[in-house]
Design a protein around this motif. Structure first.
Motif, PDB file in Angstrom:
ATOM      1  N   UNK A  65     -24.860 -21.810  -3.941  1.00 16.42           N
ATOM      2  CA  UNK A  65     -25.118 -22.900  -4.881  1.00 16.42           C
ATOM      3  C   UNK A  65     -26.160 -22.479  -5.913  1.00 16.42           C
ATOM      4  N   UNK A  66     -27.238 -21.829  -5.460  1.00 15.37           N
ATOM      5  CA  UNK A  66     -28.256 -21.354  -6.392  1.00 15.37           C
ATOM      6  C   UNK A  66     -27.665 -20.378  -7.403  1.00 15.37           C
ATOM      7  N   UNK A  67     -26.892 -19.426  -6.905  1.00 20.91           N
ATOM      8  CA  UNK A  67     -26.327 -18.410  -7.791  1.00 20.91           C
ATOM      9  C   UNK A  67     -25.312 -19.013  -8.753  1.00 20.91           C
ATOM     10  N   UNK A  68     -24.518 -19.967  -8.268  1.00 21.41           N
ATOM     11  CA  UNK A  68     -23.544 -20.609  -9.126  1.00 21.41           C
ATOM     12  C   UNK A  68     -24.227 -21.316 -10.288  1.00 21.41           C
ATOM     13  N   UNK A  69     -25.254 -22.091  -9.988  1.00 22.36           N
ATOM     14  CA  UNK A  69     -25.967 -22.842 -11.015  1.00 22.36           C
ATOM     15  C   UNK A  69     -26.591 -21.887 -12.030  1.00 22.36           C
ATOM     16  N   UNK A  70     -27.258 -20.852 -11.545  1.00 26.64           N
ATOM     17  CA  UNK A  70     -27.899 -19.913 -12.460  1.00 26.64           C
ATOM     18  C   UNK A  70     -26.868 -19.193 -13.329  1.00 26.64           C
ATOM     19  N   UNK A  71     -25.771 -18.754 -12.749  1.00 23.82           N
ATOM     20  CA  UNK A  71     -24.749 -18.047 -13.526  1.00 23.82           C
ATOM     21  C   UNK A  71     -24.117 -18.960 -14.572  1.00 23.82           C
ATOM     22  N   UNK A  72     -23.872 -20.214 -14.204  1.00 21.67           N
ATOM     23  CA  UNK A  72     -23.319 -21.167 -15.162  1.00 21.67           C
ATOM     24  C   UNK A  72     -24.218 -21.304 -16.386  1.00 21.67           C
ATOM     25  N   UNK A  82     -26.630 -28.604 -18.381  1.00 18.08           N
ATOM     26  CA  UNK A  82     -27.022 -27.219 -18.651  1.00 18.08           C
ATOM     27  C   UNK A  82     -25.827 -26.267 -18.766  1.00 18.08           C
ATOM     28  N   UNK A  83     -24.592 -26.818 -18.728  1.00 16.99           N
ATOM     29  CA  UNK A  83     -23.445 -25.951 -19.009  1.00 16.99           C
ATOM     30  C   UNK A  83     -22.407 -26.633 -19.897  1.00 16.99           C
ATOM     31  N   UNK A  84     -22.485 -27.934 -20.058  1.00 15.89           N
ATOM     32  CA  UNK A  84     -21.585 -28.630 -20.967  1.00 15.89           C
ATOM     33  C   UNK A  84     -21.994 -28.308 -22.405  1.00 15.89           C
ATOM     34  N   UNK A  85     -21.062 -27.845 -23.247  1.00 12.65           N
ATOM     35  CA  UNK A  85     -21.426 -27.425 -24.609  1.00 12.65           C
ATOM     36  C   UNK A  85     -22.108 -28.508 -25.434  1.00 12.65           C
ATOM     37  N   UNK A  94     -33.454 -24.595 -20.109  1.00 15.14           N
ATOM     38  CA  UNK A  94     -32.392 -23.842 -19.442  1.00 15.14           C
ATOM     39  C   UNK A  94     -32.903 -22.726 -18.536  1.00 15.14           C
ATOM     40  N   UNK A  95     -34.066 -22.170 -18.856  1.00 18.54           N
ATOM     41  CA  UNK A  95     -34.562 -21.058 -18.045  1.00 18.54           C
ATOM     42  C   UNK A  95     -35.094 -21.534 -16.696  1.00 18.54           C
ATOM     43  N   UNK A  96     -35.779 -22.658 -16.683  1.00 17.39           N
ATOM     44  CA  UNK A  96     -36.391 -23.124 -15.440  1.00 17.39           C
ATOM     45  C   UNK A  96     -35.521 -24.104 -14.660  1.00 17.39           C
ATOM     46  N   UNK A  97     -34.586 -24.753 -15.324  1.00 14.58           N
ATOM     47  CA  UNK A  97     -33.801 -25.801 -14.677  1.00 14.58           C
ATOM     48  C   UNK A  97     -33.004 -25.333 -13.461  1.00 14.58           C
ATOM     49  N   UNK A  98     -32.298 -24.189 -13.514  1.00 13.09           N
ATOM     50  CA  UNK A  98     -31.487 -23.808 -12.357  1.00 13.09           C
ATOM     51  C   UNK A  98     -32.277 -23.709 -11.061  1.00 13.09           C
TER      52      UNK A  98
END
Length: 205
Positions: free
Chosen positions: A95-102, A175-178, A188-192
């Motif tokens: 879940x962490x990696x998914x959010x950060x990659x998104x 943080x991923x919706x255009x 965006x940097x700290x949110x994930x």
């Protein structure tokens, strides 16, 4: 993990992949230089050396070409996300990696080519099929991670699965919706990391 679900729009006319590719490449270049709204099918025809009527044999509108470009961009994001979570044994880590990659891939698209990002924003606003498919894929990935976390004992099982999935998806979406990301770039940097921790605490058994 779930299969990539971003779909390429239905095509028309002759099945000449080289010409389709040529049209999409020319459109991508023009959209990057001049923007989606300011580029016409006539502009694309002139750049390629085709007639406008010939382009219409392959794509029935400028939006149809834009949908292909949008699908290509979103497919690249989905691929990066799927690769980020592949083979990670812990549901929490996935879940962490998914959010950060998104977020990272969405921000990369935003800064790499703002005019192409504008296509994604228009697609999101008008609910083009590639955007709908992209959202479905992200939801399915969240659902799968939560389900597997429950099966492994990492996550609680009291909250209905659909409710938990929707809550996580809505937390990530800005943080991923255009349309929304452009208003949240400064976070965006700290949110994930922060929001992932919050989500995981809520999922704790």
């Amino acid at each position: 993990m779930t299969e990539t679900t971003t779909t390429t729009p239905a095509q028309r006319g002759p099945s000449d992949h080289a010409i389709r590719t040529q049209i999409v490449e020319a459109a991508t270049k023009h959209f990057s230089l001049y923007g989606y709204e300011k580029t016409t099918v006539s502009d694309l025809a002139k750049a390629i050396g085709f007639s406008k009527a010939y382009i219409y044999k392959f794509y029935d509108s400028k939006q149809a070409i834009g949908e292909v470009i949008c699908a290509n961009c979103l497919t690249a994001i989905v691929k990066a996300v799927d690769e980020a979570v592949a083979g990670v044994p812990s549901a929490a880590d996935r879940l962490r990696r998914m959010f950060r990659a998104l977020v990272e891939e969405s921000v990369r698209l935003f800064f790499q080519d703002r005019k192409l990002y504008a296509i994604a924003a228009a697609a999101a606003a008008e609910r083009w099929p590639p955007v709908k498919a992209y959202e479905v894929h992200v939801r399915q990935l969240v659902l799968q991670i939560v389900r597997e976390g429950r099966e492994s004992g990492e996550f609680e099982r009291k909250t209905p699965l659909d409710e938990a999935t929707s809550a996580i998806y809505l937390t990530m979406r800005p943080f991923f919706d255009p349309l929304l990301l452009q208003h949240n770039l400064d976070l965006a940097e700290e949110a994930p990391a922060l929001l992932s921790s919050l989500i995981l605490r809520s999922l704790a058994p």
